[in-house]
Design a protein around this motif. Structure first.
Motif, PDB file in Angstrom:
ATOM      1  N   GLU A  19      14.809  37.673  12.915  1.00  0.00           N
ATOM      2  CA  GLU A  19      15.164  36.302  13.292  1.00  0.00           C
ATOM      3  C   GLU A  19      15.580  36.214  14.751  1.00  0.00           C
ATOM      4  O   GLU A  19      15.200  35.282  15.467  1.00  0.00           O
ATOM      5  CB  GLU A  19      16.290  35.797  12.393  1.00  0.00           C
ATOM      6  CG  GLU A  19      15.862  35.562  10.946  1.00  0.00           C
ATOM      7  CD  GLU A  19      17.023  35.106  10.088  1.00  0.00           C
ATOM      8  OE1 GLU A  19      18.123  34.871  10.647  1.00  0.00           O
ATOM      9  OE2 GLU A  19      16.837  34.986   8.863  1.00  0.00           O
ATOM     10  N   SER A  20      16.374  37.184  15.225  1.00  0.00           N
ATOM     11  CA  SER A  20      16.893  37.110  16.596  1.00  0.00           C
ATOM     12  C   SER A  20      15.910  37.685  17.619  1.00  0.00           C
ATOM     13  O   SER A  20      15.885  37.252  18.773  1.00  0.00           O
ATOM     14  CB  SER A  20      18.216  37.874  16.691  1.00  0.00           C
ATOM     15  OG  SER A  20      17.999  39.277  16.532  1.00  0.00           O
ATOM     16  N   GLY A  21      15.132  38.691  17.206  1.00  0.00           N
ATOM     17  CA  GLY A  21      14.188  39.347  18.109  1.00  0.00           C
ATOM     18  C   GLY A  21      14.839  40.238  19.140  1.00  0.00           C
ATOM     19  O   GLY A  21      14.192  40.668  20.091  1.00  0.00           O
ATOM     20  N   ALA A  22      16.136  40.558  18.953  1.00  0.00           N
ATOM     21  CA  ALA A  22      16.861  41.354  19.945  1.00  0.00           C
ATOM     22  C   ALA A  22      17.542  42.543  19.266  1.00  0.00           C
ATOM     23  O   ALA A  22      17.882  42.496  18.074  1.00  0.00           O
ATOM     24  CB  ALA A  22      17.905  40.502  20.652  1.00  0.00           C
ATOM     25  N   THR A  23      17.759  43.591  20.046  1.00  0.00           N
ATOM     26  CA  THR A  23      18.472  44.764  19.544  1.00  0.00           C
ATOM     27  C   THR A  23      19.922  44.393  19.239  1.00  0.00           C
ATOM     28  O   THR A  23      20.577  43.693  20.017  1.00  0.00           O
ATOM     29  CB  THR A  23      18.441  45.895  20.585  1.00  0.00           C
ATOM     30  OG1 THR A  23      17.087  46.289  20.789  1.00  0.00           O
ATOM     31  CG2 THR A  23      19.249  47.095  20.119  1.00  0.00           C
ATOM     32  N   THR A  24      20.411  44.877  18.108  1.00  0.00           N
ATOM     33  CA  THR A  24      21.806  44.626  17.733  1.00  0.00           C
ATOM     34  C   THR A  24      22.459  45.935  17.300  1.00  0.00           C
ATOM     35  O   THR A  24      21.782  46.868  16.871  1.00  0.00           O
ATOM     36  CB  THR A  24      21.915  43.618  16.575  1.00  0.00           C
ATOM     37  OG1 THR A  24      21.263  44.165  15.414  1.00  0.00           O
ATOM     38  CG2 THR A  24      21.267  42.292  16.928  1.00  0.00           C
ATOM     39  N   VAL A  25      23.780  45.981  17.436  1.00  0.00           N
ATOM     40  CA  VAL A  25      24.561  47.118  16.959  1.00  0.00           C
ATOM     41  C   VAL A  25      25.510  46.599  15.895  1.00  0.00           C
ATOM     42  O   VAL A  25      26.339  45.723  16.172  1.00  0.00           O
ATOM     43  CB  VAL A  25      25.348  47.789  18.105  1.00  0.00           C
ATOM     44  CG1 VAL A  25      26.190  48.942  17.559  1.00  0.00           C
ATOM     45  CG2 VAL A  25      24.389  48.292  19.180  1.00  0.00           C
ATOM     46  N   ARG A  26      25.395  47.113  14.682  1.00  0.00           N
ATOM     47  CA  ARG A  26      26.248  46.692  13.576  1.00  0.00           C
ATOM     48  C   ARG A  26      27.358  47.714  13.361  1.00  0.00           C
ATOM     49  O   ARG A  26      27.116  48.913  13.371  1.00  0.00           O
ATOM     50  CB  ARG A  26      25.419  46.548  12.289  1.00  0.00           C
ATOM     51  CG  ARG A  26      24.308  45.520  12.386  1.00  0.00           C
ATOM     52  CD  ARG A  26      24.861  44.132  12.608  1.00  0.00           C
ATOM     53  NE  ARG A  26      23.794  43.135  12.687  1.00  0.00           N
ATOM     54  CZ  ARG A  26      23.999  41.859  12.990  1.00  0.00           C
ATOM     55  NH1 ARG A  26      25.216  41.427  13.252  1.00  0.00           N
ATOM     56  NH2 ARG A  26      22.980  41.009  13.057  1.00  0.00           N
ATOM     57  N   GLN A  27      28.549  47.200  13.129  1.00  0.00           N
ATOM     58  CA  GLN A  27      29.711  48.052  12.919  1.00  0.00           C
ATOM     59  C   GLN A  27      29.871  48.394  11.442  1.00  0.00           C
ATOM     60  O   GLN A  27      29.201  47.841  10.571  1.00  0.00           O
ATOM     61  CB  GLN A  27      30.975  47.349  13.437  1.00  0.00           C
ATOM     62  CG  GLN A  27      30.894  46.896  14.884  1.00  0.00           C
ATOM     63  CD  GLN A  27      30.665  48.039  15.849  1.00  0.00           C
ATOM     64  OE1 GLN A  27      31.181  49.138  15.657  1.00  0.00           O
ATOM     65  NE2 GLN A  27      29.871  47.793  16.897  1.00  0.00           N
ATOM     66  N   ARG A  28      30.808  49.322  11.175  1.00  0.00           N
ATOM     67  CA  ARG A  28      31.023  49.798   9.816  1.00  0.00           C
ATOM     68  C   ARG A  28      31.345  48.661   8.848  1.00  0.00           C
ATOM     69  O   ARG A  28      30.947  48.691   7.678  1.00  0.00           O
ATOM     70  CB  ARG A  28      32.156  50.835   9.808  1.00  0.00           C
ATOM     71  CG  ARG A  28      32.543  51.350   8.420  1.00  0.00           C
ATOM     72  CD  ARG A  28      31.361  52.003   7.717  1.00  0.00           C
ATOM     73  NE  ARG A  28      31.697  52.401   6.360  1.00  0.00           N
ATOM     74  CZ  ARG A  28      32.028  53.633   6.010  1.00  0.00           C
ATOM     75  NH1 ARG A  28      32.090  54.583   6.937  1.00  0.00           N
ATOM     76  NH2 ARG A  28      32.318  53.917   4.768  1.00  0.00           N
ATOM     77  N   ALA A  29      32.012  47.633   9.343  1.00  0.00           N
ATOM     78  CA  ALA A  29      32.376  46.511   8.467  1.00  0.00           C
ATOM     79  C   ALA A  29      31.147  45.847   7.853  1.00  0.00           C
ATOM     80  O   ALA A  29      31.216  45.271   6.761  1.00  0.00           O
ATOM     81  CB  ALA A  29      33.189  45.480   9.251  1.00  0.00           C
ATOM     82  N   ALA A  30      30.019  45.912   8.553  1.00  0.00           N
ATOM     83  CA  ALA A  30      28.777  45.313   8.041  1.00  0.00           C
ATOM     84  C   ALA A  30      27.987  46.308   7.211  1.00  0.00           C
ATOM     85  O   ALA A  30      26.892  45.984   6.753  1.00  0.00           O
ATOM     86  CB  ALA A  30      27.925  44.828   9.214  1.00  0.00           C
ATOM     87  N   LEU A  31      28.555  47.505   7.007  1.00  0.00           N
ATOM     88  CA  LEU A  31      27.861  48.563   6.278  1.00  0.00           C
ATOM     89  C   LEU A  31      28.745  49.077   5.151  1.00  0.00           C
ATOM     90  O   LEU A  31      29.253  50.210   5.194  1.00  0.00           O
ATOM     91  CB  LEU A  31      27.508  49.711   7.236  1.00  0.00           C
ATOM     92  CG  LEU A  31      26.751  49.324   8.504  1.00  0.00           C
ATOM     93  CD1 LEU A  31      26.749  50.486   9.498  1.00  0.00           C
ATOM     94  CD2 LEU A  31      25.326  48.926   8.149  1.00  0.00           C
ATOM     95  N   PRO A  32      29.012  48.270   4.134  1.00  0.00           N
ATOM     96  CA  PRO A  32      29.910  48.686   3.053  1.00  0.00           C
ATOM     97  C   PRO A  32      29.437  49.981   2.399  1.00  0.00           C
ATOM     98  O   PRO A  32      28.242  50.216   2.235  1.00  0.00           O
ATOM     99  CB  PRO A  32      29.840  47.509   2.074  1.00  0.00           C
ATOM    100  CG  PRO A  32      28.595  46.770   2.429  1.00  0.00           C
ATOM    101  CD  PRO A  32      28.398  46.960   3.886  1.00  0.00           C
ATOM    102  N   CYS A  33      30.419  50.828   2.061  1.00  0.00           N
ATOM    103  CA  CYS A  33      30.090  52.155   1.522  1.00  0.00           C
ATOM    104  C   CYS A  33      31.245  52.606   0.632  1.00  0.00           C
ATOM    105  O   CYS A  33      32.418  52.433   0.979  1.00  0.00           O
ATOM    106  CB  CYS A  33      29.870  53.129   2.667  1.00  0.00           C
ATOM    107  SG  CYS A  33      29.534  54.807   2.125  1.00  0.00           S
ATOM    108  N   GLN A  34      30.914  53.210  -0.517  1.00  0.00           N
ATOM    109  CA  GLN A  34      31.917  53.701  -1.450  1.00  0.00           C
ATOM    110  C   GLN A  34      32.239  55.181  -1.226  1.00  0.00           C
ATOM    111  O   GLN A  34      33.063  55.749  -1.928  1.00  0.00           O
ATOM    112  CB  GLN A  34      31.404  53.513  -2.884  1.00  0.00           C
ATOM    113  CG  GLN A  34      31.074  52.076  -3.247  1.00  0.00           C
ATOM    114  CD  GLN A  34      32.272  51.160  -3.090  1.00  0.00           C
ATOM    115  OE1 GLN A  34      33.393  51.508  -3.493  1.00  0.00           O
ATOM    116  NE2 GLN A  34      32.076  49.984  -2.498  1.00  0.00           N
TER     117      GLN A  34
END
Length: 373
Positions: free
Chosen positions: A90-105
């Motif tokens: 959708e954005s067409g741009a590089t993004t960096v996602r943090q741990r908060a956006a990567l839930p993990c048990q």
């Protein structure tokens, strides 16, 4: 022995040289897969080498919605690659996602950030490269962008290859469509005329007709050998001779050395059909067609010559330029396919004038990279 060992180390170059070599070699390993386009199979072959290029704990390749391949740690995050890809599409741009956006048990996971960069073909996002790491440094982000740009370039080349193949297939379909309905009708009429008077010849002609149409409408391969193409031409001429009788005189002079040479499928048959249709069909008395193929250094030189009515050179020029209003069967099509396959030095050469007959010459290299039957 010591001197030999010293020379060997020097030959390997500096540490930077060796690093550059390893990087280029690793990149080259991904090329064959990526040139097949962005698919699950190609991604699975390329992903390990791409991770080696980046030195990352894990990377993933996706299309615009789903994971195609994963390599490295953190594979339990695989189901998050689809949503990450859709956001970048959708954005067409590089993004960096943090741990908060990567839930993990998994408390021992160690994943902290993911870099998601788009893969583009003709300014259209077709997928993403995702780099999973403990820390997305500025250097790793830049490296991910560069690798994604390189992957995108390979995918662009794959699309060009696919477009070229589709164009070739469309051009062959166009040639098939131009096989004269009158030829089919006249051939069947000629065969029917022998059913009562010479049943054996009618049977032989019917088999020739079946073999000719089978070859002309085959579905595999854009290339064939000169031997196969000439075999189909001979069948075509047998059928035309059944129609014209003694009015059509055909001479073939073929050097055995050039029979294995590879040519575009249906690249010579249209030239012979033109010779019959335009050279002889409207001519009084006997007409002659000569087909030659000779060995000339690194090339095969093929010519189709008739002593018929000839053509206006300007009309031929327009046909070679792709003017579909002319009545020359497939000349522009054949010329374009020869140039696309072998280069601009290998187009048709046509010598003609009203009342002077026509000679068409084709040169093809005996070997061309990527061209095989």
């Amino acid at each position: 022995m010591a001197a030999w060992a010293w020379l060997g180390r020097r030959h390997l170059g500096t540490g930077a040289d060796r690093t550059t070599f390893r990087t280029l070699h690793t990149a080259s390993l991904t090329t064959p897969a990526l040139r097949g386009g962005l698919t699950t199979a190609s991604a699975e072959k390329a992903v390990r080498h791409l991770r080696s290029l980046l030195g990352a704990p894990a990377i993933a390749l996706t299309d615009t919605t789903d994971l195609l391949a994963w390599d490295g740690r953190f594979s339990h995050h695989g189901d998050q690659t689809g949503p990450l890809a859709r956001q970048v599409v959708e954005s067409g741009a590089t993004t960096v996602r943090q741990r908060a956006a990567l839930p993990c048990q998994d408390p021992s996971c160690g994943l902290r950030q993911v870099i998601v960069t788009p893969l583009t073909v003709e300014e259209r996002v077709v997928g993403t490269l995702q780099v999973f790491a403990g820390s997305a440094s500025a250097g790793l982000v830049r490296a991910a962008d560069e690798v994604a740009r390189w992957v995108s370039g390979q995918l662009e080349l794959a699309e060009l290859d696919a477009s070229r193949t589709r164009l070739m297939e469309a051009e062959v379909r166009a040639l098939r469509a131009q096989i004269s309905p009158h030829f089919v009708y006249n051939s069947l009429t000629a065969i029917a005329s022998f059913v009562r008077t010479d049943p054996e010849r009618a049977r032989e002609l019917l088999l020739e007709f079946a073999d000719f149409t089978r070859y002309s409408f085959r579905r595999h391969g854009e290339f064939t050998t000169l031997a196969e193409e000439l075999g189909s031409i001979e069948q075509y001429l047998v059928l035309e001779q059944a129609r014209f009788g003694d009015r059509l005189d055909v001479t073939l002079r073929i050097a055995p050395e050039v029979l294995p040479v590879v040519v575009p499928f249906l690249s010579l048959q249209p030239l012979v059909e033109n010779a019959v249709r335009h050279g002889l069909a409207g001519k009084d008395g006997q007409g002659r067609i000569s087909i030659t193929a000779v060995d000339h250094d690194f090339e095969a030189v093929i010519s189709v010559e008739d002593d018929g009515l000839g053509e206006d050179p300007e009309r031929v020029r327009r046909a070679l330029a792709g003017d579909t209003t002319t009545d020359s069967v497939g000349l522009g099509n054949v010329d374009e396919r020869l140039r696309s396959t072998f280069g601009d030095d290998y187009g048709l050469v046509v010598e003609t004038a009203p009342g002077a007959g026509t000679k068409v010459t084709v040169r093809v290299p005996k070997y061309a990279p990527g061209v095989h039957a």
